[in-house]
Design an enzyme around this catalytic site. Structure first.
Site, PDB file in Angstrom:
ATOM      1  N   SER A  64       0.797  -1.237   0.000  1.00 10.02           N
ATOM      2  CA  SER A  64       0.000   0.000   0.000  1.00 10.02           C
ATOM      3  C   SER A  64       0.824   1.279   0.000  1.00 10.02           C
ATOM      4  O   SER A  64       0.258   2.361  -0.191  1.00 10.02           O
ATOM      5  CB  SER A  64      -0.960   0.018   1.196  1.00 10.02           C
ATOM      6  OG  SER A  64      -2.029  -0.870   0.969  1.00 10.02           O
ATOM      7  N   LYS A  67       0.373   3.436  -2.991  1.00 11.22           N
ATOM      8  CA  LYS A  67      -0.770   4.344  -3.131  1.00 11.22           C
ATOM      9  C   LYS A  67      -0.334   5.811  -3.091  1.00 11.22           C
ATOM     10  O   LYS A  67      -0.988   6.678  -3.678  1.00 11.22           O
ATOM     11  CB  LYS A  67      -1.784   4.058  -2.017  1.00 11.22           C
ATOM     12  CG  LYS A  67      -2.416   2.671  -2.135  1.00 11.22           C
ATOM     13  CD  LYS A  67      -3.209   2.275  -0.899  1.00 11.22           C
ATOM     14  CE  LYS A  67      -3.747   0.858  -1.043  1.00 11.22           C
ATOM     15  NZ  LYS A  67      -4.401   0.359   0.174  1.00 11.22           N
ATOM     16  N   TYR A 243      -4.174   3.413   8.014  1.00 10.74           N
ATOM     17  CA  TYR A 243      -5.502   2.799   8.177  1.00 10.74           C
ATOM     18  C   TYR A 243      -6.145   3.273   9.483  1.00 10.74           C
ATOM     19  O   TYR A 243      -6.077   4.452   9.808  1.00 10.74           O
ATOM     20  CB  TYR A 243      -5.398   1.266   8.123  1.00 10.74           C
ATOM     21  CG  TYR A 243      -4.548   0.764   6.995  1.00 10.74           C
ATOM     22  CD1 TYR A 243      -4.842   1.119   5.672  1.00 10.74           C
ATOM     23  CD2 TYR A 243      -3.439  -0.039   7.225  1.00 10.74           C
ATOM     24  CE1 TYR A 243      -4.059   0.667   4.616  1.00 10.74           C
ATOM     25  CE2 TYR A 243      -2.647  -0.492   6.165  1.00 10.74           C
ATOM     26  CZ  TYR A 243      -2.965  -0.133   4.878  1.00 10.74           C
ATOM     27  OH  TYR A 243      -2.188  -0.572   3.848  1.00 10.74           O
ATOM     28  N   VAL A 261       1.251  -3.731   3.921  1.00 12.23           N
ATOM     29  CA  VAL A 261       1.198  -5.010   4.639  1.00 12.23           C
ATOM     30  C   VAL A 261       2.403  -5.904   4.323  1.00 12.23           C
ATOM     31  O   VAL A 261       2.534  -6.984   4.891  1.00 12.23           O
ATOM     32  CB  VAL A 261      -0.126  -5.766   4.381  1.00 12.23           C
ATOM     33  CG1 VAL A 261      -1.300  -4.976   4.919  1.00 12.23           C
ATOM     34  CG2 VAL A 261      -0.297  -6.107   2.912  1.00 12.23           C
TER      35      VAL A 261
END
Length: 309
Positions: A64, A67, A243, A261
């Site tokens: 991630s 992103k 998150y 992750v």
């Protein structure tokens, strides 16, 4: 100026007995095979000095963290129009939550949760083939890191495609709300390839330098984004980059950051340095357990927290 090499050497030595802390992301088969005891740190200053410790030159799946780079590309192409498709608020829910997406009519909370990144990827596919979009993404990250050796790990991408049922559900859900324009299989294919980019801590720290230097890459002199856009990307990383653990990371570390992750975290000390850490074991929020500790120690010892020393 303090001795950054001595600081990260000390942090590595103090945390070494805890290598293997947390739980590896075993729901992606290729990530489950990674040695949980791996641990690397890298700092690259805006002056171009690099300081590394441990497994800083071992490539891992950035997941991630990708992103951040995809959002940067999308902002360059579409500007503020992308906020019609995705929000800018912390999620307060798991990174792959479908409940929140239903409650909010298929518009993801922010571009750093899975649904948000899928929505941004859909935008990038407008008028382009998946191969073109993936190629542009890889070239962009290579240019940021000034390193042509960076590649996508196709085994990880295939592993994600074979097991990414939750992401497929998120994409189909958004499609049902009319929030995706492109074929779901194309969007997911590109998304999985972004996440499967393999980078070392050193490469990752270099690639984040533009965010530490008002949007300009100090290694190449190239202006990547405007100073205002760099500030805004950093703001999103601070509030949404971890998150539903983003608030705790801001509280403990006080730096804009984005986790993945795969166990990596990219953090930014504005005006000072870009930092990357990697330890595959994750905490309950899906963020690197040992990496988060290392960044907390670094922020304390350097006084780099954006909230003051």
């Amino acid at each position: 100026m303090f001795d950054l090499q001595a600081i990260i050497d000390d942090i590595y030595r103090e945390l070494e007995p805890q290598r293997g802390l947390g739980k590896v992301a075993d729901y992606i088969p290729q990530l489950a095979r990674v040695d949980a005891r791996r641990f690397g740190l890298a700092i690259v200053t805006v002056e171009g000095q690099a300081y590394v410790a441990g497994d800083a030159d071992t490539a891992f799946s950035i997941q991630s963290i990708s992103k951040v780079f995809n959002l940067t590309l999308a902002l360059g192409k579409f500007g503020e129009a992308i906020w019609r498709r995705v929000g800018r608020e912390p999620s307060g829910s798991a990174f792959n939550s479908i409940v929140q997406l239903e409650q909010e009519g298929g518009k993801p909370r922010n571009p750093f949760i899975n649904a948000g990144a899928i929505a941004v990827t859909d935008l990038m596919l407008a008028g382009h083939t998946p191969r073109e979009v993936i190629g542009e993404f890889v070239r962009f990250v290579r240019s940021l890191a000034d390193d042509e050796t960076i590649v996508i790990d196709h085994e990880v991408a295939a592993s994600e495609a074979a097991t990414g049922f939750r992401n497929a559900a998120l994409a189909n859900f958004m499609k049902s709300f009319g929030k995706l324009d492109q074929p779901v299989e194309h969007v997911l294919g590109v998304y999985f390839h972004h996440c499967a980019l393999a980078m070392s801590c050193r490469q990752l720290a270099k690639s984040g330098l533009f965010l530490a230097n008002n949007g300009r890459n100090p290694m190449t002199g190239h202006s990547v984004v405007s100073p205002q856009r760099a500030r805004r990307i950093n703001a999103l990383m601070l509030t949404c980059g971890h998150y539903d653990g983003s608030g705790d990371f801001a509280y403990q570390v006080g730096l804009p950051g984005k986790s993945g992750v795969g166990g990596g975290i990219l953090a930014v000390a504005p005006g000072k340095a870009s930092i990357a850490v990697w330890s595959p074991g994750l905490n309950d929020n899906g963020n690197s357990a040992l990496g988060s500790k290392a960044l907390e120690m670094l922020a304390q010892r350097t006084g780099w927290s954006v909230f003051g020393s």
